[in-house]
Design an enzyme around this catalytic site. Sequence first.
Site, PDB file in Angstrom:
ATOM      1  N   ASP A   1       0.879  -1.166   0.000  1.00 36.29           N
ATOM      2  CA  ASP A   1       0.000   0.000   0.000  1.00 36.29           C
ATOM      3  C   ASP A   1       0.924   1.226   0.000  1.00 36.29           C
ATOM      4  O   ASP A   1       2.133   1.100   0.213  1.00 36.29           O
ATOM      5  CB  ASP A   1      -0.875  -0.026   1.271  1.00 36.29           C
ATOM      6  CG  ASP A   1      -1.818   1.165   1.359  1.00 36.29           C
ATOM      7  OD1 ASP A   1      -2.359   1.579   0.315  1.00 36.29           O
ATOM      8  OD2 ASP A   1      -2.011   1.704   2.466  1.00 36.29           O
ATOM      9  N   SER A   2       0.332   2.394  -0.188  1.00 33.59           N
ATOM     10  CA  SER A   2       1.143   3.603  -0.044  1.00 33.59           C
ATOM     11  C   SER A   2       1.603   3.761   1.408  1.00 33.59           C
ATOM     12  O   SER A   2       2.637   4.368   1.676  1.00 33.59           O
ATOM     13  CB  SER A   2       0.314   4.821  -0.444  1.00 33.59           C
ATOM     14  OG  SER A   2      -0.837   4.888   0.381  1.00 33.59           O
TER      15      SER A   2
ATOM     16  N   TYR B   1      -0.965   8.480  -2.180  1.00 34.47           N
ATOM     17  CA  TYR B   1      -1.002   8.341  -3.632  1.00 34.47           C
ATOM     18  C   TYR B   1      -2.253   8.999  -4.230  1.00 34.47           C
ATOM     19  O   TYR B   1      -2.285   9.329  -5.401  1.00 34.47           O
ATOM     20  CB  TYR B   1      -1.086   6.850  -4.008  1.00 34.47           C
ATOM     21  CG  TYR B   1       0.215   6.078  -4.056  1.00 34.47           C
ATOM     22  CD1 TYR B   1       1.388   6.534  -3.457  1.00 34.47           C
ATOM     23  CD2 TYR B   1       0.254   4.841  -4.711  1.00 34.47           C
ATOM     24  CE1 TYR B   1       2.559   5.787  -3.513  1.00 34.47           C
ATOM     25  CE2 TYR B   1       1.422   4.092  -4.779  1.00 34.47           C
ATOM     26  CZ  TYR B   1       2.570   4.568  -4.181  1.00 34.47           C
ATOM     27  OH  TYR B   1       3.727   3.815  -4.247  1.00 34.47           O
ATOM     28  N   GLY B   2      -3.294   9.103  -3.403  1.00 31.88           N
ATOM     29  CA  GLY B   2      -4.647   9.347  -3.909  1.00 31.88           C
ATOM     30  C   GLY B   2      -4.878  10.601  -4.728  1.00 31.88           C
ATOM     31  O   GLY B   2      -5.813  10.657  -5.521  1.00 31.88           O
TER      32      GLY B   2
ATOM     33  N   CYS C   1      -4.643  -1.784  -1.753  1.00 30.69           N
ATOM     34  CA  CYS C   1      -4.853  -0.356  -1.964  1.00 30.69           C
ATOM     35  C   CYS C   1      -5.806  -0.183  -3.137  1.00 30.69           C
ATOM     36  O   CYS C   1      -5.531  -0.680  -4.238  1.00 30.69           O
ATOM     37  CB  CYS C   1      -3.510   0.293  -2.274  1.00 30.69           C
ATOM     38  SG  CYS C   1      -3.616   2.031  -2.738  1.00 30.69           S
ATOM     39  N   ASN C   2      -6.909   0.501  -2.898  1.00 28.66           N
ATOM     40  CA  ASN C   2      -7.874   0.726  -3.980  1.00 28.66           C
ATOM     41  C   ASN C   2      -7.305   1.647  -5.051  1.00 28.66           C
ATOM     42  O   ASN C   2      -7.567   1.478  -6.235  1.00 28.66           O
ATOM     43  CB  ASN C   2      -9.152   1.359  -3.428  1.00 28.66           C
ATOM     44  CG  ASN C   2      -9.945   0.386  -2.608  1.00 28.66           C
ATOM     45  OD1 ASN C   2      -9.708   0.237  -1.416  1.00 28.66           O
ATOM     46  ND2 ASN C   2     -10.875  -0.312  -3.237  1.00 28.66           N
ATOM     47  N   THR C   3      -6.519   2.636  -4.612  1.00 29.70           N
ATOM     48  CA  THR C   3      -5.992   3.623  -5.554  1.00 29.70           C
ATOM     49  C   THR C   3      -5.057   2.956  -6.559  1.00 29.70           C
ATOM     50  O   THR C   3      -5.135   3.208  -7.765  1.00 29.70           O
ATOM     51  CB  THR C   3      -5.238   4.720  -4.768  1.00 29.70           C
ATOM     52  OG1 THR C   3      -6.130   5.274  -3.804  1.00 29.70           O
ATOM     53  CG2 THR C   3      -4.718   5.796  -5.674  1.00 29.70           C
TER      54      THR C   3
ATOM     55  N   GLU D   1      -2.597   8.198   8.781  1.00 32.91           N
ATOM     56  CA  GLU D   1      -1.145   7.954   8.859  1.00 32.91           C
ATOM     57  C   GLU D   1      -0.569   8.568  10.138  1.00 32.91           C
ATOM     58  O   GLU D   1       0.348   8.021  10.746  1.00 32.91           O
ATOM     59  CB  GLU D   1      -0.431   8.557   7.639  1.00 32.91           C
ATOM     60  CG  GLU D   1      -0.663   7.815   6.339  1.00 32.91           C
ATOM     61  CD  GLU D   1       0.095   6.491   6.237  1.00 32.91           C
ATOM     62  OE1 GLU D   1       1.202   6.385   6.782  1.00 32.91           O
ATOM     63  OE2 GLU D   1      -0.465   5.543   5.636  1.00 32.91           O
TER      64      GLU D   1
ATOM     65  N   CYS E   1     -11.309   2.730   0.393  1.00 32.01           N
ATOM     66  CA  CYS E   1      -9.868   2.996   0.564  1.00 32.01           C
ATOM     67  C   CYS E   1      -9.438   2.146   1.758  1.00 32.01           C
ATOM     68  O   CYS E   1     -10.136   2.137   2.788  1.00 32.01           O
ATOM     69  CB  CYS E   1      -9.636   4.479   0.855  1.00 32.01           C
ATOM     70  SG  CYS E   1      -7.970   4.854   1.450  1.00 32.01           S
TER      71      CYS E   1
ATOM     72  N   HIS F   1      -7.317   2.474   3.930  1.00 34.79           N
ATOM     73  CA  HIS F   1      -7.052   3.198   5.182  1.00 34.79           C
ATOM     74  C   HIS F   1      -8.336   3.385   6.018  1.00 34.79           C
ATOM     75  O   HIS F   1      -8.270   3.495   7.244  1.00 34.79           O
ATOM     76  CB  HIS F   1      -6.517   4.617   4.890  1.00 34.79           C
ATOM     77  CG  HIS F   1      -5.054   4.683   4.587  1.00 34.79           C
ATOM     78  ND1 HIS F   1      -4.518   4.254   3.394  1.00 34.79           N
ATOM     79  CD2 HIS F   1      -4.005   5.157   5.324  1.00 34.79           C
ATOM     80  CE1 HIS F   1      -3.206   4.466   3.412  1.00 34.79           C
ATOM     81  NE2 HIS F   1      -2.873   5.015   4.564  1.00 34.79           N
TER      82      HIS F   1
HETATM   83  N1  DGL Z   1      -4.891   3.015   1.027  1.00 40.50           N
HETATM   84  C1  DGL Z   1      -5.065   3.519  -0.265  1.00 40.50           C
HETATM   85  C2  DGL Z   1      -6.353   3.117  -0.928  1.00 40.50           C
HETATM   86  O1  DGL Z   1      -6.883   2.083  -0.625  1.00 40.50           O
HETATM   87  C3  DGL Z   1      -4.593   4.839  -0.707  1.00 40.50           C
HETATM   88  C4  DGL Z   1      -4.298   5.939   0.100  1.00 40.50           C
HETATM   89  C5  DGL Z   1      -3.483   7.006  -0.564  1.00 40.50           C
HETATM   90  O2  DGL Z   1      -2.287   6.802  -0.658  1.00 40.50           O
HETATM   91  O3  DGL Z   1      -4.048   8.030  -0.973  1.00 40.50           O
HETATM   92  O4  DGL Z   1      -6.830   3.798  -1.786  1.00 40.50           O
END
Ligand code: DGL
Length: 281
Positions: A14-15, A46-47, A77-79, A156, A188, A190
């Site tokens: 993940d990020s 990352y988003g 990670c969905n992103t 975070e 997401c 997170h």
């Molecule tokens: N945990 C990540 C997700 O599922 C991304 C969070 C991010 O880096 O913006 O999208």
Amino acid sequence: MSDEKRTAPVGIYDSGVGGLSILSALTSLLHQERFYYVADGFHCPYGDRAEQEIIQLSLGVARHLVESGCKAIVVACNTISATSLPALRAAFPKVPIIGMVPAVKPAIELTHTGVVGVLATSATVKGRLYLDVLARYGGDTRVVSQPCPGLVERIEAGDLDGPDTERLVRACLNPIMAAGADVIVLGCSHYPFVRPLIERLVGPGVRIIEPSDAIALQTRRVLERQALCSAGRSAAEPQVHFATSGDTRSLEASVLRLVGISATADQLVWRDGALTGAPAG
Ligand code: DGL
């Protein structure tokens, strides 16, 4: 399949700390497996990044996992999944890659009001994978897709229910609740860590869906199908090795706080687009 291959770790990345929500489901279901969890803390979040940049970063992390001997990769990670799965599968055709997409389909089956809310990053709700899912399963249901800029940073930082986080989550929920949603998808990885806060703000009439158990089951199915399940004995404690391109102490603290694992994390560094172990000394 050789024993060496079967006992290799499953890579998960993940990020940042979001993938720990998936790791927790994986270690609960797959006691005999070893895991290698990598966070790209240096580039988190990352988003809000451009699609091409996310693809390049995710290819770099995946290459590190493959070169570290991982037998399969869970993109927790969905992103990254929304933007990069086709590129990842093309780059590493021999390694099974398990991705995730916001659980819109089950949400649509559950709604009574005909309105579903999805909380996710901007890159996820703009990503092709998500748009395909909406086109395929959306039907008559109104899906309110709501990015939550800043929420990943709060999580975070370990602020899961303080006043700033509550204000931010409340603002993200407003359009969803105003539209009359009775199901909310956490899109997401997170966000499960702020689920108690979300539940408190929306009240008992709204169902919350998050996919960690489904991803763990899918991972088991993939390992079984490819004869990659470890034949090792079940361990009493989760067998996870952690590493990050960000702050190792911060990841160690999050791992303990969020999933109760006491571990040390290795330092990774980016060099010329490649993610590698930090040089000694
Ligand atoms: N945990 C990540 C997700 O599922 C991304 C969070 C991010 O880096 O913006 O999208």
